[in-house]
Design a protein around this motif. Sequence first.
Motif, short mmCIF file in Angstrom:
data_model
loop_
_atom_site.label_atom_id
_atom_site.label_comp_id
_atom_site.label_asym_id
_atom_site.label_seq_id
_atom_site.Cartn_x
_atom_site.Cartn_y
_atom_site.Cartn_z
N MET A 1 -12.84 7.46 -98.17
CA MET A 1 -11.59 7.23 -97.47
C MET A 1 -11.91 6.91 -96.01
N ALA A 2 -11.44 5.78 -95.54
CA ALA A 2 -11.67 5.37 -94.15
C ALA A 2 -10.47 5.77 -93.30
N PHE A 3 -10.75 6.33 -92.16
CA PHE A 3 -9.70 6.73 -91.23
C PHE A 3 -9.36 5.56 -90.32
N PRO A 4 -8.10 5.47 -89.88
CA PRO A 4 -7.73 4.37 -88.98
C PRO A 4 -8.32 4.59 -87.58
N PRO A 5 -8.60 3.52 -86.85
CA PRO A 5 -9.10 3.65 -85.47
C PRO A 5 -8.05 4.32 -84.57
N GLN A 6 -8.53 5.05 -83.58
CA GLN A 6 -7.65 5.74 -82.64
C GLN A 6 -7.96 5.28 -81.22
N VAL A 7 -6.91 4.94 -80.47
CA VAL A 7 -7.07 4.56 -79.07
C VAL A 7 -7.00 5.83 -78.23
N ARG A 8 -7.97 6.02 -77.37
CA ARG A 8 -8.03 7.20 -76.50
C ARG A 8 -8.09 6.75 -75.06
N GLY A 9 -7.43 7.49 -74.19
CA GLY A 9 -7.47 7.18 -72.76
C GLY A 9 -6.48 6.11 -72.39
N ASN A 10 -6.83 5.31 -71.39
CA ASN A 10 -5.95 4.29 -70.85
C ASN A 10 -6.64 2.93 -70.98
N LYS A 11 -6.39 2.26 -72.10
CA LYS A 11 -7.00 0.94 -72.32
C LYS A 11 -6.12 -0.10 -71.64
N VAL A 12 -6.67 -0.78 -70.65
CA VAL A 12 -5.92 -1.72 -69.83
C VAL A 12 -5.82 -3.07 -70.54
N ASP A 13 -4.62 -3.62 -70.59
CA ASP A 13 -4.37 -4.94 -71.17
C ASP A 13 -5.00 -6.00 -70.25
N PRO A 14 -5.89 -6.85 -70.77
CA PRO A 14 -6.56 -7.86 -69.93
C PRO A 14 -5.58 -8.83 -69.27
N ASP A 15 -4.46 -9.14 -69.93
CA ASP A 15 -3.47 -10.04 -69.33
C ASP A 15 -2.81 -9.42 -68.10
N LEU A 16 -2.53 -8.11 -68.18
CA LEU A 16 -1.95 -7.42 -67.02
C LEU A 16 -2.97 -7.29 -65.90
N LEU A 17 -4.22 -7.03 -66.27
CA LEU A 17 -5.28 -6.89 -65.27
C LEU A 17 -5.49 -8.20 -64.52
N ALA A 18 -5.32 -9.31 -65.20
CA ALA A 18 -5.49 -10.63 -64.57
C ALA A 18 -4.42 -10.90 -63.52
N GLN A 19 -3.31 -10.20 -63.59
CA GLN A 19 -2.23 -10.40 -62.61
C GLN A 19 -2.51 -9.71 -61.27
N LEU A 20 -3.50 -8.81 -61.24
CA LEU A 20 -3.86 -8.14 -59.99
C LEU A 20 -4.70 -9.07 -59.14
N VAL A 21 -4.35 -9.18 -57.86
CA VAL A 21 -5.04 -10.09 -56.95
C VAL A 21 -5.71 -9.29 -55.84
N PRO A 22 -7.06 -9.25 -55.84
CA PRO A 22 -7.76 -8.57 -54.74
C PRO A 22 -7.38 -9.19 -53.40
N GLY A 23 -7.16 -8.33 -52.41
CA GLY A 23 -6.76 -8.78 -51.08
C GLY A 23 -5.25 -8.86 -50.91
N THR A 24 -4.51 -8.80 -52.02
CA THR A 24 -3.05 -8.92 -51.96
C THR A 24 -2.35 -7.74 -52.61
N SER A 25 -2.78 -7.35 -53.82
CA SER A 25 -2.11 -6.28 -54.57
C SER A 25 -2.32 -4.93 -53.89
N SER A 26 -1.28 -4.10 -53.95
CA SER A 26 -1.35 -2.76 -53.35
C SER A 26 -1.46 -1.71 -54.46
N ARG A 27 -1.66 -0.47 -54.06
CA ARG A 27 -1.71 0.63 -55.03
C ARG A 27 -0.41 0.70 -55.82
N ALA A 28 0.73 0.52 -55.14
CA ALA A 28 2.03 0.55 -55.83
C ALA A 28 2.12 -0.58 -56.85
#
Length: 143
Positions: A1-28
Amino acid sequence: MAFPPQVRGNKVDPDLLAQLVPGTSSRADVIALIGSPTAKATFDDNTWLYIGEVTRPVIAATNTVLDQQVVVLTFDGSGVLRTVERKNQDDSVPVAVVSRATPAPGNDASFLQQLIGNVGKFSPTQTDTSRSRQGGATNPGNF
């Protein structure tokens, strides 16, 4: 019997990460887009870590890691995003676990030695005499 994979922690969506702009984006901006970090660097509040992995349970209640991802965001003193780094399982460093035990003070007494060692340590007469000195119920003449 194979168990389903489990996501643990905070896996960041690459599309959302691409929207962050160094030099412009803030902590908020970062919190609004990808959420709070999993952790901050121990001695540097300007380094945020987003740690996520996909695991699968295997025999003996252990997990095998299928995918591991760490995103490291670094901010400057005014809270503006400076760098975005992606790390994966290939960037991890193996850690050797030490198997020795930490010594504890005291004796290594067996269960029987501990049981017999307490015989006679507690005397009911000590409790009775301490009550009579305090004027408790064992001394009816003291009102």
